[in-house]
Design a protein around this motif. Structure first.
Motif, PDB file in Angstrom:
ATOM      1  N   ALA A  10       0.837  -1.205   0.000  1.00  8.85           N
ATOM      2  CA  ALA A  10       0.000   0.000   0.000  1.00  8.85           C
ATOM      3  C   ALA A  10       0.869   1.252   0.000  1.00  8.85           C
ATOM      4  O   ALA A  10       0.576   2.224  -0.707  1.00  8.85           O
ATOM      5  N   ALA A  11       1.934   1.233   0.773  1.00 15.09           N
ATOM      6  CA  ALA A  11       2.852   2.378   0.800  1.00 15.09           C
ATOM      7  C   ALA A  11       3.503   2.572  -0.568  1.00 15.09           C
ATOM      8  O   ALA A  11       3.630   3.703  -1.051  1.00 15.09           O
ATOM      9  N   GLN A  12       3.900   1.481  -1.232  1.00 13.90           N
ATOM     10  CA  GLN A  12       4.491   1.578  -2.570  1.00 13.90           C
ATOM     11  C   GLN A  12       3.473   2.122  -3.572  1.00 13.90           C
ATOM     12  O   GLN A  12       3.820   2.939  -4.428  1.00 13.90           O
ATOM     13  N   ILE A  13       2.250   1.652  -3.491  1.00 16.80           N
ATOM     14  CA  ILE A  13       1.203   2.109  -4.407  1.00 16.80           C
ATOM     15  C   ILE A  13       0.994   3.610  -4.251  1.00 16.80           C
ATOM     16  O   ILE A  13       0.862   4.338  -5.236  1.00 16.80           O
ATOM     17  N   PHE A  14       0.960   4.092  -3.010  1.00 19.89           N
ATOM     18  CA  PHE A  14       0.753   5.526  -2.817  1.00 19.89           C
ATOM     19  C   PHE A  14       1.951   6.325  -3.316  1.00 19.89           C
ATOM     20  O   PHE A  14       1.792   7.435  -3.840  1.00 19.89           O
ATOM     21  N   ALA A  15       3.136   5.757  -3.211  1.00 20.38           N
ATOM     22  CA  ALA A  15       4.324   6.435  -3.742  1.00 20.38           C
ATOM     23  C   ALA A  15       4.239   6.525  -5.265  1.00 20.38           C
ATOM     24  O   ALA A  15       4.593   7.565  -5.847  1.00 20.38           O
ATOM     25  N   VAL A  16       3.762   5.487  -5.932  1.00 26.29           N
ATOM     26  CA  VAL A  16       3.569   5.530  -7.388  1.00 26.29           C
ATOM     27  C   VAL A  16       2.536   6.599  -7.730  1.00 26.29           C
ATOM     28  O   VAL A  16       2.711   7.379  -8.670  1.00 26.29           O
ATOM     29  N   ASN A  17       1.472   6.642  -6.958  1.00 28.47           N
ATOM     30  CA  ASN A  17       0.435   7.657  -7.135  1.00 28.47           C
ATOM     31  C   ASN A  17       1.048   9.055  -7.078  1.00 28.47           C
ATOM     32  O   ASN A  17       0.736   9.911  -7.908  1.00 28.47           O
ATOM     33  N   ASP A  18       1.951   9.291  -6.129  1.00 33.21           N
ATOM     34  CA  ASP A  18       2.556  10.618  -6.026  1.00 33.21           C
ATOM     35  C   ASP A  18       3.505  10.896  -7.184  1.00 33.21           C
ATOM     36  O   ASP A  18       3.602  12.038  -7.627  1.00 33.21           O
ATOM     37  N   ARG A  19       4.183   9.876  -7.690  1.00 39.26           N
ATOM     38  CA  ARG A  19       5.057  10.104  -8.847  1.00 39.26           C
ATOM     39  C   ARG A  19       4.235  10.590 -10.040  1.00 39.26           C
ATOM     40  O   ARG A  19       4.719  11.375 -10.852  1.00 39.26           O
ATOM     41  N   MET A  20       2.999  10.140 -10.154  1.00 42.13           N
ATOM     42  CA  MET A  20       2.113  10.631 -11.218  1.00 42.13           C
ATOM     43  C   MET A  20       1.862  12.123 -11.038  1.00 42.13           C
ATOM     44  O   MET A  20       1.942  12.899 -11.994  1.00 42.13           O
ATOM     45  N   ASN A  21       1.553  12.533  -9.812  1.00 48.53           N
ATOM     46  CA  ASN A  21       1.331  13.963  -9.537  1.00 48.53           C
ATOM     47  C   ASN A  21       2.575  14.780  -9.846  1.00 48.53           C
ATOM     48  O   ASN A  21       2.501  15.850 -10.455  1.00 48.53           O
ATOM     49  N   GLN A  22       3.720  14.268  -9.412  1.00 49.33           N
ATOM     50  CA  GLN A  22       4.981  14.974  -9.631  1.00 49.33           C
ATOM     51  C   GLN A  22       5.259  15.151 -11.120  1.00 49.33           C
ATOM     52  O   GLN A  22       5.699  16.224 -11.554  1.00 49.33           O
ATOM     53  N   ALA A  23       4.982  14.121 -11.913  1.00 48.32           N
ATOM     54  CA  ALA A  23       5.222  14.199 -13.360  1.00 48.32           C
ATOM     55  C   ALA A  23       4.323  15.251 -14.001  1.00 48.32           C
ATOM     56  O   ALA A  23       4.768  15.997 -14.884  1.00 48.32           O
ATOM     57  N   GLU A  26       5.727  18.684 -13.036  1.00 51.34           N
ATOM     58  CA  GLU A  26       7.027  18.895 -13.676  1.00 51.34           C
ATOM     59  C   GLU A  26       6.884  19.258 -15.157  1.00 51.34           C
ATOM     60  O   GLU A  26       7.636  20.080 -15.666  1.00 51.34           O
ATOM     61  N   HIS A  27       5.910  18.668 -15.833  1.00 54.08           N
ATOM     62  CA  HIS A  27       5.785  18.872 -17.279  1.00 54.08           C
ATOM     63  C   HIS A  27       4.672  19.836 -17.670  1.00 54.08           C
ATOM     64  O   HIS A  27       4.436  20.066 -18.847  1.00 54.08           O
ATOM     65  N   LEU A  28       4.013  20.392 -16.694  1.00 56.29           N
ATOM     66  CA  LEU A  28       2.944  21.354 -16.955  1.00 56.29           C
ATOM     67  C   LEU A  28       3.542  22.664 -17.464  1.00 56.29           C
ATOM     68  O   LEU A  28       4.549  23.139 -16.926  1.00 56.29           O
ATOM     69  N   ASP A  29       2.938  23.240 -18.461  1.00 53.04           N
ATOM     70  CA  ASP A  29       3.374  24.551 -18.947  1.00 53.04           C
ATOM     71  C   ASP A  29       3.218  25.541 -17.785  1.00 53.04           C
ATOM     72  O   ASP A  29       2.136  25.623 -17.179  1.00 53.04           O
TER      73      ASP A  29
END
Length: 180
Positions: A10-23, A26-29
């Motif tokens: 569950a902790a790993q899944i939430f970390a993946v979820n946050d990497r999506m937000n970070q991406a 990071e790539h937003l104009d």
């Protein structure tokens, strides 16, 4: 054993979820961050600060023994501050989930979504609720960026579905379903 693995996963899944937000951030104009979207809706900056601030509420109400990150101000928050805040609140949410789903020795017994909502017993439903909340807002961000004429690059939109890559970026050598 199963509980310990569930908490760790569950902790790993939430970390993946946050990497999506970070991406996305990071790539937003940069012009999209505070741009006023059509209609009476939040800006992208306000959406990301809301996501972080809701996480801090979950932590404060559900796992008050964990350090609660400072809230972000949606009117003044920069993308860099949002990324840092989200990273910190994601780490605390991962700690909270590991305790809640890691077995009887954890201190998290109930998930408190809000002061008005009835608490739930700690379980997989807690993780599902947290993920659904964030996925909803990621969808809003992608849609608003598109409506503003500043869409995210196609590879970023596709990248949030590449769980094997996201999982490996979090330290797993084999991807989802395998221990790191």
């Amino acid at each position: 054993m199963v509980h310990t693995q569930l908490g760790r996963t569950a902790a790993q899944i939430f970390a993946v979820n946050d990497r999506m937000n970070q991406a996305l951030i990071e790539h937003l104009d940069p012009a999209a961050w505070r741009a006023k979207p059509p209609g009476n809706v939040r800006t992208i900056a306000a959406i990301f600060t809301h996501m972080h601030n809701v996480r801090t509420k979950w932590i404060r109400l559900t796992a008050p023994h964990l350090k609660v990150p400072a809230q972000l101000n949606r009117a003044h928050c920069t993308p860099q501050q949002a990324r840092a805040g989200l990273a910190e609140s994601a780490a605390r949410c991962a700690d909270m989930l590991a305790e809640a789903l890691g077995g009887p020795e954890g201190r998290v017994e109930k998930f408190h979504r809000d002061g008005w909502a009835k608490p739930w017993p700690a379980g997989p439903e807690m993780l599902c609720y947290m993920l659904a909340h964030e996925a909803h807002h990621r969808g809003q961000v992608c849609m608003l960026a598109h409506q503003l004429g500043l869409p995210l690059p196609q590879e970023v939109g596709a990248g949030i579905w590449n769980w094997e890559k996201l999982w490996k970026e979090g330290g797993s050598s084999a991807g989802p379903g395998y221990d790191p």
